[in-house]
Design a protein around this motif. Structure first.
Motif, PDB file in Angstrom:
ATOM      1  N   GLU A 133       0.837  -1.202   0.000  1.00 27.49           N
ATOM      2  CA  GLU A 133       0.000   0.000   0.000  1.00 27.49           C
ATOM      3  C   GLU A 133       0.871   1.251   0.000  1.00 27.49           C
ATOM      4  O   GLU A 133       0.610   2.206  -0.745  1.00 27.49           O
ATOM      5  CB  GLU A 133      -0.927  -0.012   1.219  1.00 27.49           C
ATOM      6  N   ALA A 164       2.426   1.520  -3.506  1.00 24.68           N
ATOM      7  CA  ALA A 164       1.457   1.929  -4.531  1.00 24.68           C
ATOM      8  C   ALA A 164       1.111   3.410  -4.413  1.00 24.68           C
ATOM      9  O   ALA A 164       0.855   4.079  -5.417  1.00 24.68           O
ATOM     10  CB  ALA A 164       0.197   1.070  -4.414  1.00 24.68           C
ATOM     11  N   CYS A 194       0.981  -9.005  -3.177  1.00 28.87           N
ATOM     12  CA  CYS A 194       1.585  -7.737  -2.768  1.00 28.87           C
ATOM     13  C   CYS A 194       3.094  -7.741  -3.006  1.00 28.87           C
ATOM     14  O   CYS A 194       3.666  -6.728  -3.434  1.00 28.87           O
ATOM     15  CB  CYS A 194       1.261  -7.470  -1.299  1.00 28.87           C
ATOM     16  N   GLN A 234       3.732  -7.069  -6.654  1.00 31.25           N
ATOM     17  CA  GLN A 234       3.569  -5.677  -7.086  1.00 31.25           C
ATOM     18  C   GLN A 234       4.798  -4.841  -6.748  1.00 31.25           C
ATOM     19  O   GLN A 234       5.261  -4.038  -7.558  1.00 31.25           O
ATOM     20  CB  GLN A 234       2.320  -5.067  -6.444  1.00 31.25           C
ATOM     21  N   HIS A 236      -7.347  -9.390  -4.299  1.00 26.89           N
ATOM     22  CA  HIS A 236      -6.430  -9.195  -5.428  1.00 26.89           C
ATOM     23  C   HIS A 236      -6.922  -9.882  -6.695  1.00 26.89           C
ATOM     24  O   HIS A 236      -6.320  -9.709  -7.768  1.00 26.89           O
ATOM     25  CB  HIS A 236      -5.053  -9.736  -5.072  1.00 26.89           C
ATOM     26  N   GLN A 278      -3.397  -1.787  -2.792  1.00 24.38           N
ATOM     27  CA  GLN A 278      -3.577  -1.446  -4.195  1.00 24.38           C
ATOM     28  C   GLN A 278      -3.741   0.048  -4.440  1.00 24.38           C
ATOM     29  O   GLN A 278      -3.798   0.470  -5.589  1.00 24.38           O
ATOM     30  CB  GLN A 278      -4.814  -2.183  -4.743  1.00 24.38           C
ATOM     31  N   THR A 326      -6.346   1.694  -4.283  1.00 21.09           N
ATOM     32  CA  THR A 326      -7.552   1.737  -5.122  1.00 21.09           C
ATOM     33  C   THR A 326      -8.742   2.098  -4.245  1.00 21.09           C
ATOM     34  O   THR A 326      -8.821   1.686  -3.085  1.00 21.09           O
ATOM     35  CB  THR A 326      -7.792   0.366  -5.775  1.00 21.09           C
TER      36      THR A 326
END
Length: 863
Positions: free
Chosen positions: A427, A430, A493, A496, A593, A689, A691
Motif C-alpha cells: 500500500e 502503490a 503484494c 507488485q 487481489h 492497491q 484503489t
C-alpha cells in the motif's frame, strides 16, 4: 491633485481593511470549528459491549494511557458503574479481544479511614501473595476527549489527563496514595495460563519527600510475549508525610498537611512519568505543564489532527465520525526513544536515514485487523505518521528478523492469519509514500515468504513449507484455510513491489503464487443456493466432508464440514481451526487481489450478484469480522456500486450508533472504527492497491438508536436450571483457557435432563444406563438443546459396574484401568492416551469429578 491622491489612498486603505475584515470573519468560523472538533469526540462510544475501547485520556498514538481499572479487569480497564474500581493504571490498549495486556503501575487515592482487602498475586516461585487492594465505588464520572473524572463514595474526586509519556492526576479530598507496582490486568493465580499476564518482579523506593520511583516487570498477555518492564517516576506537588514500602510490591504514602487542608476544595497534583528504558528516563518524561495547560495542549493537538479529515453532517453523524477517527489514532503507540536496548545501541542499523533516529512503534494489535482500513486512512491523511510506522516495521525486521503481524510489550506475536506487513508495504509503495527504503521492504517481505519461522505463532508464516510445496496448506495445520487465502494476497503484494522495483523474475514467481487460493476452491460444492467454496483438503489432495478434532491416538470424533462450520466444538482449540475468526462462507469472498477471477469461478456477474444477495439475506455477513470488511463493496466489481451503497448503508444503520455500545465488535486498535470512517466519507480503500471504491456517503438518522442486540429465537434462549439436585460448577480447562459454568440435572419420565451454561442436554435413560461413550456437544453457546447418544460429564452405570468388578472398562474406544480406589472415588487412566479420570462412586450419577490430560483438549473439575 493632492486631495485626489489622499482620497484614493484612503479608499485603498479602507478597501484593504474591509478585505482583511471579511477574510477574518470568513475564516473565524473555520478556526472555531477546527478547535471545536475535539468536542465531537465521545470516548464512551464503543466502551460497552463488544467494542472494548479505552475511555481514558490519550495523546495521538500516546505511550501513556491512564485510566481506571475495575475489579473485573476488562481489557481496557474500565467497566460501567457500579463495578468497583481498584485504582488507576498508566498503560492500556484499546478495543482488543483475547487476554489482557498492560494495566501497569496502579495508583489509588485514599482516605485515612480506608482499609484494604486483598487479591491473590502469583509470584515467580508459584506461591500466592495476598496483595492489598483499596476497592472504591464510583458515585459519578465524566468523560471527554483527553479528560476523565470520577467521584468515589468516600468523597475523593480524581481527574486525569495526560501527555505522551506522563499521566497527570488532580486529586480532591485525598489523604494519600496507595501505589501498587505489582498489579496488572488479568491477574490470576494459575501458573502459565494461556494469554494471561504473569508477575516477574518489581521495585519501589522513595527518592525524596515529593518523589517515588520504581519499576514493574510482567510477561505474557494476549500475545504470549516475553517480559517487559515499565519504569515510573511519581511526583507529587504536595510533600509526603509518611511512606510505607511493602516488599517492593507496593507503597502507602500520606500527604503532608496541605496549606489549604481545611479547605474542602484542597487539591493535590500528582504526575506519573513512564518509561520502558529506565527510572531516570521516566523522570525526564514527567510533564512540565500544569493540569489545565496540558489538557489544553492535548485538545489542541487532537483538534489539529482531526481537522485534517473534513466532514460535515448532523450532530449524531459528527459524533460518530470524529470518535471513530479518534479511535483510529490511538494505536499503535509511538515509543521512539523507548525502544529495547538493542535498538538504541551504536551498532543499530541506520538503513533508513543517517541523520535521524529510526522510529519505533509498538502495539500493532494486529496488522491482520488494521491493514484493511486503518493503514490506508493513516497513509491518506497522516502520511508522516504512516511513514514512521512503516519504517518502524522495517526497524523491527532489522532487529528481530521478521516484521510483526502483531506486537505488544516489545515482543512479536501473535500471528493470526497471513504475514500482513506485505500488504502495508505494498500500500505504501502503490501510494508512493516517501521516506521508505522499498528495497529493504522487499527484503523483509521475501523473508516472510521463504523462511519458515522457529515460532509460527510469534512471527512469519506457519505452514510455509506445505504452502510452497503443495500450493495450499492442508487441513490439520492450524488456520490452514485462512493462511492459504491470506498468503495468496500477501504474495500478490510482493509481486507488485517486485514489479515496481524492476525485479521481473520475482514478480512472475509471486504473481503465480498469488493464485494459490484457487487450490482450495471446491468448485462443485453447493450450499444454500451458492456454488464453489474455499474448503478443507488434506495433504493428499482429497477434499474433506468431515474433519477430526482433538489429538487422541484412538478416539477420533468428527464434525461434518460445511461453509458455516466453526470447527471449534469446545471454544478452544479455536486457534487451530481451519478458518480463524471467520467461516468458509466469508473467506470464500475474501480475495481482494483477484475479484474478477472470483466472479468468474462463481459463474459470472449474474451468478455472483445472486451469491452476494444470498450471503447477506441468509445472515452470513459478520460486520465484526475483518475478513468481511470488503464484502459489501463487491457489487462494484459487477458494475453495481448502487447495490454496494445499499448494503453498506444498511450495515452502518443496523450496527453502529453513538451509544456506549455503538460498535458491533472489538475495535481492534481502530479497525472497526476506521471502517465506519470510510463509509461515512463514501469511499473504501482496497488495501495494498491504492484503489478506491466510491459510494454516496452514508447518512445516519438523527433519532437515537442503540446498536441492536441479537434477537434470539426460543431455541436460543438460556434454559432454566432444573431443581431437585445440588447444583455443581463445572470448571473447564480448554487448552489453557478457563471457563466456569453452572451445572444442574433432574430425572424426568424417561430422560435425564442436564443444563450447563444455559444449554440443555437430554439424555435417554437407556444411555444413562448403558452408554459406552461421552457426548462432546459444547456448552459454550448458550441456548442450545442436545439429544445425546452419550453421557455428559459422567460415565454410564454399566461402565461403572464394569470398573468396580473388573478394575477396567472401555469408553470412547479407550481402555481405562484403575490406578487407585478411595472412598467414593476411583482414579483411572487410559492405556493409550494417558488421559486420567476421577469417577465418583457414591453419587446418584457416576460423575467424572475430574478429567485431566484429555487429548481432546477438554479437562474439567466438578465442584
Amino acid at each position: 491633485m493632492l486631495l485626489r491622491f489622499i482620497v484614493l489612498l484612503f479608499f485603498v486603505f479602507m478597501m484593504r481593511t474591509l478585505l482583511l475584515l471579511i477574510l477574518f470573519l470568513t475564516q473565524m468560523p473555520v478556526w472555531a470549528d477546527h478547535r471545536d472538533l475535539a468536542g465531537w469526540v465521545d470516548p464512551r462510544i464503543g466502551s460497552v459491549g463488544l467494542g472494548r475501547t479505552f475511555v481514558g485520556p490519550s495523546m495521538p498514538f500516546g505511550m501513556v494511557k491512564p485510566g481506571p481499572d475495575c475489579l473485573s479487569m476488562p481489557n481496557a480497564g474500565w467497566a460501567p458503574m457500579p463495578e468497583p474500581v481498584k485504582g488507576f493504571s498508566q498503560t492500556h490498549v484499546s478495543g482488543t479481544g483475547g487476554g489482557q495486556k498492560y494495566g501497569n503501575v496502579l495508583i489509588q487515592p485514599i482516605r485515612l479511614t480506608d482499609t484494604p482487602t486483598h487479591t491473590p498475586l502469583l509470584m515467580p516461585n508459584n506461591r500466592v501473595w495476598n496483595q492489598p487492594v483499596y476497592v472504591q465505588r464510583r458515585t459519578a464520572e465524566d468523560f471527554s476527549l483527553g479528560y476523565y473524572r470520577c467521584s468515589f463514595s468516600n468523597g475523593i474526586t480524581t481527574e486525569i489527563t495526560t501527555s505522551e509519556r506522563c499521566a497527570l492526576y488532580r486529586l480532591r479530598h485525598a489523604d494519600g496514595l496507595f501505589v501498587d507496582v505489582a498489579s496488572f490486568l488479568g491477574m490470576d493465580s494459575i501458573p502459565n495460563k494461556r494469554e494471561a499476564q504473569q508477575f516477574v518482579g518489581s521495585s519501589i523506593h522513595l527518592v525524596n519527600a515529593h518523589e517515588l520511583r520504581g519499576h514493574t516487570t510482567v510477561r505474557g498477555g494476549w500475545n504470549n510475549g516475553g517480559p517487559y518492564t515499565v519504569y515510573f517516576c511519581l511526583r507529587s506537588e504536595v510533600p509526603f508525610a509518611a511512606t510505607e514500602v511493602h516488599d517492593s510490591l507496593s507503597a502507602k504514602i500520606l500527604f503532608r498537611t496541605h496549606p489549604a487542608s481545611n479547605d474542602p476544595d484542597s487539591v493535590v497534583l500528582v504526575k506519573v512519568g513512564v518509561s520502558y528504558v529506565s527510572e531516570l528516563q521516566a523522570q525526564r518524561n514527567v510533564c512540565g505543564n500544569d493540569f489545565d495547560t496540558q489538557l489544553d495542549t492535548l485538545r489542541a493537538t487532537w483538534a489539529a489532527l482531526l481537522g485534517r479529515v473534513p466532514y460535515q453532517g448532523t450532530p449524531k453523524e459528527r459524533r460518530m465520525f470524529y470518535t471513530a477517527l479518534y479511535h483510529t489514532l490511538l494505536m499503535p503507540i509511538d515509543k521512539t526513544g523507548e525502544e529495547p536496548a538493542a535498538y538504541r545501541s551504536p551498532m543499530a542499523s541506520t538503513a533508513l536515514s543517517a541523520d535521524r533516529q529510526l522510529p519505533y512503534y509498538d502495539d500493532y494489535y494486529a496488522l491482520w485487523d488494521t491493514y484493511r482500513t486503518s493503514f490506508p486512512l493513516l497513509m491518506e491523511y497522516y502520511p508522516e505518521r504512516a511513514t514512521d510506522m512503516v519504517n518502524a516495521l522495517l526497524n523491527i525486521y532489522l532487529h528481530e528478523g521478521y516484521m510483526p503481524d502483531a506486537r505488544s510489550g516489545d515482543c512479536n506475536g501473535r500471528t493470526q492469519g497471513g504475514s500482513h506487513g506485505e500488504v502495508v508495504m505494498a500500500e505504501a509503495f502503490a501510494r508512493g509514500l516517501k521516506g521508505v527504503d522499498y528495497e529493504l521492504a522487499l527484503q523483509a517481505m521475501l523473508k516472510d515468504a521463504e523462511v519458515p519461522p522457529a515460532d509460527h505463532e510469534k512471527e512469519g508464516r506457519g505452514g510455509l513449507e506445505e504452502y510452497n510445496r503443495l500450493g495450499y496448506i492442508p487441513y490439520g495445520i492450524p488456520r490452514a484455510g485462512t493462511r492459504t487465502v491470506e498468503y495468496s494476497y500477501d504474495d500478490w503484494c510482493i509481486a507488485q513491489v517486485a514489479c515496481g522495483l524492476g525485479r521481473d523474475g520475482l514478480y512472475r514467481k509471486y504473481l503465480q503464487r498469488s493464485r494459490n487460493w484457487r487450490n482450495l476452491w471446491r468448485a462443485d460444492y453447493e450450499w444454500q443456493g451458492m456454488r464453489g467454496f474455499i474448503m478443507p483438503r488434506d495433504a493428499n489432495g482429497q477434499w474433506l466432508d468431515s474433519v477430526v478434532w482433538g489429538q487422541s491416538a484412538v478416539y477420533h470424533p468428527t464434525i461434518a464440514y460445511r461453509p458455516d462450520t466453526k470447527v471449534a466444538p469446545w471454544y478452544i482449540p479455536w486457534w487451530n481451526t481451519f478458518f480463524y475468526e471467520a467461516l468458509s462462507a466469508e473467506y470464500s469472498l475474501s480475495v481482494p487481489h483477484d475479484v474478477p477471477g472470483l466472479v468468474e469461478l462463481c459463474g459470472g456477474d449474474s451468478a455472483f450478484r445472486r451469491r452476494l444477495d444470498i450471503f447477506f439475506e441468509q445472515g452470513h455477513y459478520n460486520v465484526a469480522n475483518e475478513p468481511s470488511f470488503l464484502t459489501p463493496y463487491l457489487y462494484h466489481y459487477i458494475g453495481r456500486p448502487d447495490l454496494s451503497a445499499q448494503r453498506v448503508s444498511q450495515i452502518v444503520r443496523d450496527n453502529y450508533s453513538d451509544a456506549p455500545d455503538g460498535l458491533p465488535g472489538n475495535d481492534d486498535g481502530g479497525a472497526m472504527s476506521s471502517w465506519l470512517v470510510w463509509a461515512l466519507l463514501g469511499r473504501y480503500p482496497v488495501a495494498g492497491q491504492a484503489t478506491w471504491l466510491h459510494i454516496p456517503p452514508v447518512r445516519i438518522p438523527e433519532e437515537a438508536k442503540a446498536a441492536p442486540t441479537a434477537h434470539l429465537s426460543p431455541s436460543q434462549k438460556a434454559y432454566p436450571m432444573p431443581g431437585g439436585n445440588p447444583m455443581l460448577t463445572a470448571r473447564f480447562v480448554l487448552n489453557r483457557q478457563y471457563r466456569n459454568w453452572p451445572l444442574a440435572w433432574t430425572l424426568e419420565t424417561d430422560t435425564l435432563r442436564m443444563v450447563c451454561h444455559g444449554n440443555e442436554y437430554r439424555i435417554p435413560l437407556s444411555v444413562v444406563e448403558g452408554a459406552d461413550a461421552f457426548c462432546w456437544d459444547s456448552p459454550q453457546w448458550t441456548g442450545r438443546s442436545y439429544t445425546c447418544r452419550g453421557t455428559f460429564l459422567f460415565i454410564s452405570r454399566a461402565a461403572l459396574r464394569q470398573l468396580l468388578r473388573r478394575h477396567r472398562f472401555v469408553y470412547d474406544g479407550l481402555t481405562w484401568r484403575e490406578v487407585e480406589r478411595r472412598k467414593g472415588v476411583v482414579h483411572v487412566r487410559a492405556d493409550v492416551d494417558g488421559t486420567e479420570m476421577w469417577i465418583a462412586t457414591d453419587r446418584p450419577l457416576p460423575f467424572v469429578i475430574k478429567m485431566m490430560n484429555n487429548k481432546l483438549g477438554i479437562d474439567w473439575t466438578l465442584e
